[in-house]
Design a protein around this motif. Structure first.
Motif, PDB file in Angstrom:
ATOM      1  N   LEU A 345       0.850  -1.191   0.000  1.00 20.05           N
ATOM      2  CA  LEU A 345       0.000   0.000   0.000  1.00 20.05           C
ATOM      3  C   LEU A 345       0.888   1.245   0.000  1.00 20.05           C
ATOM      4  N   ASP A 346       0.428   2.254  -0.686  1.00 22.41           N
ATOM      5  CA  ASP A 346       1.234   3.464  -0.848  1.00 22.41           C
ATOM      6  C   ASP A 346       1.019   4.388   0.356  1.00 22.41           C
ATOM      7  N   ARG A 347       1.510   3.954   1.496  1.00 28.25           N
ATOM      8  CA  ARG A 347       1.375   4.722   2.743  1.00 28.25           C
ATOM      9  C   ARG A 347       2.273   4.065   3.778  1.00 28.25           C
ATOM     10  N   PRO A 348       2.520   4.689   4.909  1.00 28.32           N
ATOM     11  CA  PRO A 348       3.356   4.027   5.920  1.00 28.32           C
ATOM     12  C   PRO A 348       2.703   2.732   6.393  1.00 28.32           C
ATOM     13  N   GLY A 349       3.478   1.843   6.952  1.00 30.75           N
ATOM     14  CA  GLY A 349       2.941   0.572   7.441  1.00 30.75           C
ATOM     15  C   GLY A 349       3.376  -0.572   6.551  1.00 30.75           C
ATOM     16  N   TYR A 350       3.407  -1.780   7.143  1.00 28.35           N
ATOM     17  CA  TYR A 350       3.951  -2.953   6.451  1.00 28.35           C
ATOM     18  C   TYR A 350       2.824  -3.753   5.787  1.00 28.35           C
ATOM     19  N   PHE A 351       2.065  -3.074   4.950  1.00 26.02           N
ATOM     20  CA  PHE A 351       0.883  -3.708   4.343  1.00 26.02           C
ATOM     21  C   PHE A 351       1.237  -4.422   3.034  1.00 26.02           C
ATOM     22  N   ILE A 352       0.730  -5.633   2.894  1.00 22.96           N
ATOM     23  CA  ILE A 352       0.819  -6.351   1.617  1.00 22.96           C
ATOM     24  C   ILE A 352      -0.569  -6.947   1.352  1.00 22.96           C
ATOM     25  N   ARG A 353      -1.089  -6.714   0.186  1.00 24.84           N
ATOM     26  CA  ARG A 353      -2.406  -7.266  -0.144  1.00 24.84           C
ATOM     27  C   ARG A 353      -2.278  -8.772  -0.398  1.00 24.84           C
ATOM     28  N   PRO A 354      -3.351  -9.560  -0.174  1.00 27.29           N
ATOM     29  CA  PRO A 354      -3.283 -10.998  -0.420  1.00 27.29           C
ATOM     30  C   PRO A 354      -2.812 -11.308  -1.843  1.00 27.29           C
ATOM     31  N   ALA A 355      -1.950 -12.304  -1.941  1.00 27.23           N
ATOM     32  CA  ALA A 355      -1.396 -12.699  -3.244  1.00 27.23           C
ATOM     33  C   ALA A 355      -1.742 -14.158  -3.534  1.00 27.23           C
ATOM     34  N   ILE A 356      -2.294 -14.396  -4.715  1.00 33.01           N
ATOM     35  CA  ILE A 356      -2.525 -15.769  -5.204  1.00 33.01           C
ATOM     36  C   ILE A 356      -1.474 -16.019  -6.291  1.00 33.01           C
ATOM     37  N   VAL A 357      -0.779 -17.132  -6.145  1.00 30.33           N
ATOM     38  CA  VAL A 357       0.288 -17.429  -7.117  1.00 30.33           C
ATOM     39  C   VAL A 357      -0.111 -18.698  -7.869  1.00 30.33           C
ATOM     40  N   ARG A 358      -0.253 -18.610  -9.195  1.00 32.06           N
ATOM     41  CA  ARG A 358      -0.663 -19.790  -9.954  1.00 32.06           C
ATOM     42  C   ARG A 358       0.379 -20.131 -11.019  1.00 32.06           C
ATOM     43  N   ASP A 359       0.277 -21.359 -11.518  1.00 33.55           N
ATOM     44  CA  ASP A 359       1.177 -21.848 -12.568  1.00 33.55           C
ATOM     45  C   ASP A 359       2.634 -21.684 -12.152  1.00 33.55           C
ATOM     46  N   ILE A 360       2.925 -22.148 -10.959  1.00 34.02           N
ATOM     47  CA  ILE A 360       4.295 -22.057 -10.432  1.00 34.02           C
ATOM     48  C   ILE A 360       4.785 -23.473 -10.125  1.00 34.02           C
ATOM     49  N   ASP A 361       6.086 -23.674 -10.212  1.00 36.78           N
ATOM     50  CA  ASP A 361       6.605 -25.032 -10.001  1.00 36.78           C
ATOM     51  C   ASP A 361       6.869 -25.300  -8.516  1.00 36.78           C
ATOM     52  N   ASP A 362       6.939 -26.569  -8.173  1.00 32.52           N
ATOM     53  CA  ASP A 362       7.096 -26.979  -6.770  1.00 32.52           C
ATOM     54  C   ASP A 362       8.419 -26.520  -6.165  1.00 32.52           C
ATOM     55  N   ASP A 363       9.405 -26.229  -7.005  1.00 35.66           N
ATOM     56  CA  ASP A 363      10.716 -25.854  -6.465  1.00 35.66           C
ATOM     57  C   ASP A 363      10.862 -24.368  -6.183  1.00 35.66           C
ATOM     58  N   ALA A 364       9.863 -23.577  -6.522  1.00 36.08           N
ATOM     59  CA  ALA A 364       9.957 -22.135  -6.260  1.00 36.08           C
ATOM     60  C   ALA A 364      10.052 -21.912  -4.746  1.00 36.08           C
ATOM     61  N   ARG A 365      10.773 -20.879  -4.371  1.00 33.21           N
ATOM     62  CA  ARG A 365      10.966 -20.601  -2.936  1.00 33.21           C
ATOM     63  C   ARG A 365       9.626 -20.413  -2.220  1.00 33.21           C
ATOM     64  N   ILE A 366       8.683 -19.774  -2.895  1.00 35.75           N
ATOM     65  CA  ILE A 366       7.385 -19.470  -2.279  1.00 35.75           C
ATOM     66  C   ILE A 366       6.577 -20.739  -1.979  1.00 35.75           C
ATOM     67  N   VAL A 367       6.981 -21.847  -2.618  1.00 32.79           N
ATOM     68  CA  VAL A 367       6.333 -23.136  -2.353  1.00 32.79           C
ATOM     69  C   VAL A 367       7.139 -23.933  -1.326  1.00 32.79           C
ATOM     70  N   ARG A 368       8.448 -23.873  -1.440  1.00 31.75           N
ATOM     71  CA  ARG A 368       9.301 -24.730  -0.592  1.00 31.75           C
ATOM     72  C   ARG A 368       9.456 -24.173   0.818  1.00 31.75           C
ATOM     73  N   GLU A 369       9.417 -22.833   0.950  1.00 35.13           N
ATOM     74  CA  GLU A 369       9.671 -22.218   2.263  1.00 35.13           C
ATOM     75  C   GLU A 369       8.389 -21.683   2.881  1.00 35.13           C
ATOM     76  N   GLU A 370       8.382 -21.641   4.208  1.00 36.06           N
ATOM     77  CA  GLU A 370       7.249 -21.044   4.914  1.00 36.06           C
ATOM     78  C   GLU A 370       7.238 -19.544   4.619  1.00 36.06           C
ATOM     79  N   GLN A 371       6.150 -19.039   4.006  1.00 35.33           N
ATOM     80  CA  GLN A 371       6.133 -17.602   3.668  1.00 35.33           C
ATOM     81  C   GLN A 371       5.828 -16.753   4.884  1.00 35.33           C
ATOM     82  N   PHE A 372       4.878 -17.208   5.720  1.00 33.88           N
ATOM     83  CA  PHE A 372       4.431 -16.443   6.883  1.00 33.88           C
ATOM     84  C   PHE A 372       3.965 -15.055   6.448  1.00 33.88           C
TER      85      PHE A 372
END
Ligand code: NAD
Length: 466
Positions: A345-372
Motif C-alpha cells: 500500500l502506498d502509505r506508511p505501514g507494512y501492508f501487503i495485499r493478499p497474493a494468489i500465485v498460480r502456474d508455479i513449479d514446486d521448487d519455487a521458494r514461495i512453495v518450498r519455504e514457509e512464507q508467513f
C-alpha cells in the motif's frame, strides 16, 4: 498509557535499558518497553527458583484458584488489552478481541485440568502407580504472531503443574504480555511468574541457564534448533512448536466457490502469519482454473487496512523484517509463475495485499519455504498419489487440510499426510482439550490437553506391594 515493567520476584521493575515498540500499521512508536539485561534475567530465574518449593507444595486446587483470577481480569479488561494488541501486533481489532478472550478461555480450560495419581497395572503382587510432579523453573518463549494465545497455551499449564515460570515475549510484541505478567504477579505468590523483555538478545541466555529445567518454545525452526542444542548439555526438557508449510489437498469433487473461500481464509488468516496457515494448495486439474479464479476474486475484494479501521479484514505484516521477506518472495514468484495481488500500500505501514500465485513449479521458494505472509501458491495435480507425495515432500510437518465432497475419500488422503494434524473440510479447529504438536522439523512434543499438561511434569512410577 501507564508505563510498562518487567516482572521479577514479585516486583514491577524498570529495564536497564528501554526500546520503542512500533505500530506496524503506522511505523510510529506505541510505547517504550523495558529491556532486561543478563543480570535481570538471572534475577528472574533466581526468583523463580526460590518460589518453586512453596508453589509446588500447594494443592493443585489452590494453584488453580490463583491462576483463574488472571482470566477474570483479562476478560474485564478485554477492550483495553485488545486495542493494545492491535497497536503492537497489527491485527484487526475484532481479531485482537478474539485472541484476548480466546486466551482467557484457554487459560480457564487448562487451569481446570488435573494430575491425579493413576494405577497403570494391578496384579496379585501389587500395583504400579504413576505420579506426576513438577520440573522446577520453566522458560516460556513466544513469537509475535499470536503473542497472547501462545503465552496462554504454555504458562497456565506450567503453573498448574507446580512449576514456576520465566516468560519472554517476542521483542516486537511485548506490551500486552507485560500487562498480563502484572496480573499473574498480582494473583500469584511473589516469584512464581516472572517476565523479562529483550531485543532478541536474551533467548539463548535464558535457555542455557543452568537453573532452567524446561524450555517451552514457539517460534521458527531455525531458532528451535538452537534451543535444542542449548538444552542438550543438561538434558533439559523441551517442547518445540515450530514452523510449518501446511498443504491443502483439494479433491476433484468439491464445489469450487465454497472451497476457494475456505482456502483463502485458511491462507490469509492473521495476514498469513500463522504456523498452521494453509501455505500451499494442491488442486485437481479439472478444478484448477475455477478455483484460481475464485481465489483471485477474493484477493481483489479483501480489505487491508489499519486494524482499528471499521471493516478491516487484514492488518499489516507484524514487522519490517517479515514484510521485506514476503515482498522478496513475491517478487521472485513473479519470475516463475503468475502472481495476482500482492501489492504493497502506498502509505506508511507494512501492508501487503493478499497474493494468489498460480502456474508455479514446486521448487519455487514461495512453495518450498514457509512464507508467513498473505500468500497462497496454487499447484496443479492430476493424480492424487502425486499430490500426496508432493505435499509430504518437505522437512516440515505441522498441519494440513483435505477438502472433498466425499469424507471417506478425504480420510484416506488425510491418513497418508506426514503431519501432526490434519483437518478435513475445516481449518484450525483448535480445542484446548485436544493436544497438538508437529511432525518432522515442525516441532517436538505436544501442547494443550492432558498430554500438553503432562509435558510440564516428570512421570514417577511407584510400585506399591499388595
Ligand atoms: P523466532 O524463532 O525468530 O523467535 C521466536 C522467539 O524466540 C522470540 O521471542 C525470540 O526473541 C526468541 N529467540 C531468538 N533467538 C533465540 C535463541 N537463540 N534462543 C531462544 N529464543 C530465541 O520466530 P518468530 O519470527 O518470532 O516467529 C515466527 C515463527 O514462529 C514461524 O516460523 C512460525 O511458523 C512459528 N510459529 C509456530 C507456532 C507453532 O505452534 N508451531 C505458532 C506460532 C508461530
Amino acid at each position: 498509557m501507564a508505563p510498562f515493567h518487567l516482572v521479577i520476584g514479585g516486583e514491577l521493575v524498570a529495564g536497564v535499558r528501554s526500546m520503542p515498540v512500533i505500530n506496524p500499521a503506522t511505523e510510529a512508536p506505541v510505547a517504550e518497553c523495558p529491556r532486561a539485561d543478563e543480570a535481570q534475567l538471572n534475577a528472574a530465574v533466581a526468583a523463580a527458583k526460590a518460589a518453586f518449593p512453596a508453589w509446588a507444595a500447594l494443592p493443585i486446587a489452590d494453584r488453580r484458584a490463583h491462576i483463574i483470577k488472571v482470566a477474570e481480569e483479562m476478560e474485564a479488561r478485554l477492550e483495553e488489552l485488545s486495542r493494545l494488541l492491535t497497536a503492537e501486533q497489527g491485527k484487526p481489532l475484532d481479531k485482537a478481541m478474539e485472541e484476548i478472550s480466546g486466551s482467557a478461555f484457554i487459560l480457564r480450560a487448562l487451569a481446570g485440568l488435573d494430575l491425579p495419581d493413576r494405577t497403570v497395572q494391578e496384579g496379585a503382587g501389587g500395583r504400579f502407580v504413576e505420579q506426576r510432579y513438577p520440573l522446577g523453573v520453566v522458560a516460556t518463549i513466544m513469537p509475535w504472531n499470536f503473542p497472547i494465545s501462545l503465552l496462554m497455551v504454555k504458562a497456565p499449564a506450567a503453573l498448574l503443574a507446580g512449576n514456576t515460570v520465566v516468560a519472554k515475549p517476542a521483542p516486537t510484541t511485548p506490551l500486552v504480555s507485560l500487562r498480563i505478567a502484572e496480573m499473574f504477579n498480582r494473583y500469584l505468590p511473589a516469584g512464581v511468574f516472572n517476565m523479562i523483555a529483550d531485543a532478541n538478545d536474551l533467548g539463548g541466555v535464558l535457555t542455557a541457564h543452568p537453573d532452567i529445567a524446561k524450555v517451552s518454545f514457539t517460534g521458527s525452526t531455525a531458532t528451535g534448533r538452537k534451543v535444542m542444542a542449548s538444552a542438550s548439555s543438561l538434558l533439559k526438557r523441551i517442547t518445540l512448536e515450530l514452523g510449518g508449510n501446511d498443504a491443502a489437498i483439494v479433491l476433484d469433487d468439491v464445489d469450487p466457490k465454497s472451497v476457494a473461500k475456505s482456502l483463502f481464509e485458511g491462507a490469509m488468516v492473521n495476514s498469513g502469519q500463522v504456523c498452521l496457515a494453509i501455505k500451499r494448495a494442491y488442486v485437481h486439474d479439472s478444478q484448477y482454473d475455477a478455483i484460481c479464479d475464485e481465489l483471485a476474486a477474493l484477493a481483489k475484494l479483501a480489505v487491508v487496512d489499519e486494524g482499528t479501521q471499521q471493516g478491516a479484514q487484514y492488518g499489516p505484516l507484524q514487522n519490517k523484517a517479515q514484510y521485506d521477506k514476503v515482498r522478496e518472495m513475491i517478487a521472485e514468484a513473479t519470475e516463475r509463475g503468475t502472481v495476482i495481488g500482492g501489492e504493497t500500500l502506498d502509505r506508511p505501514g507494512y501492508f501487503i495485499r493478499p497474493a494468489i500465485v498460480r502456474d508455479i513449479d514446486d521448487d519455487a521458494r514461495i512453495v518450498r519455504e514457509e512464507q508467513f505472509g498473505p500468500v497462497l501458491p496454487v499447484l496443479r495435480y492430476s493424480d492424487v498419489d502425486d499430490a500426496i507425495a508432493r505435499a509430504n515432500d518437505t522437512d516440515q510437518g505441522l498441519g494440513g487440510t483435505v477438502w472433498a465432497g466425499d469424507t471417506a475419500r478425504a480420510l484416506a488422503v488425510a491418513s497418508r499426510m506426514e503431519t501432526g494434524m490434519v483437518w478435513i473440510n475445516s481449518h484450525m479447529n483448535i480445542n484446548p482439550f485436544v493436544p497438538m504438536g508437529g511432525a518432522k522439523q515442525s516441532g517436538m512434543g505436544q501442547e494443550l490437553g492432558q498430554a500438553g499438561l503432562e509435558e510440564f511434569t516428570q512421570r514417577r512410577l511407584v510400585f506399591v506391594p499388595a
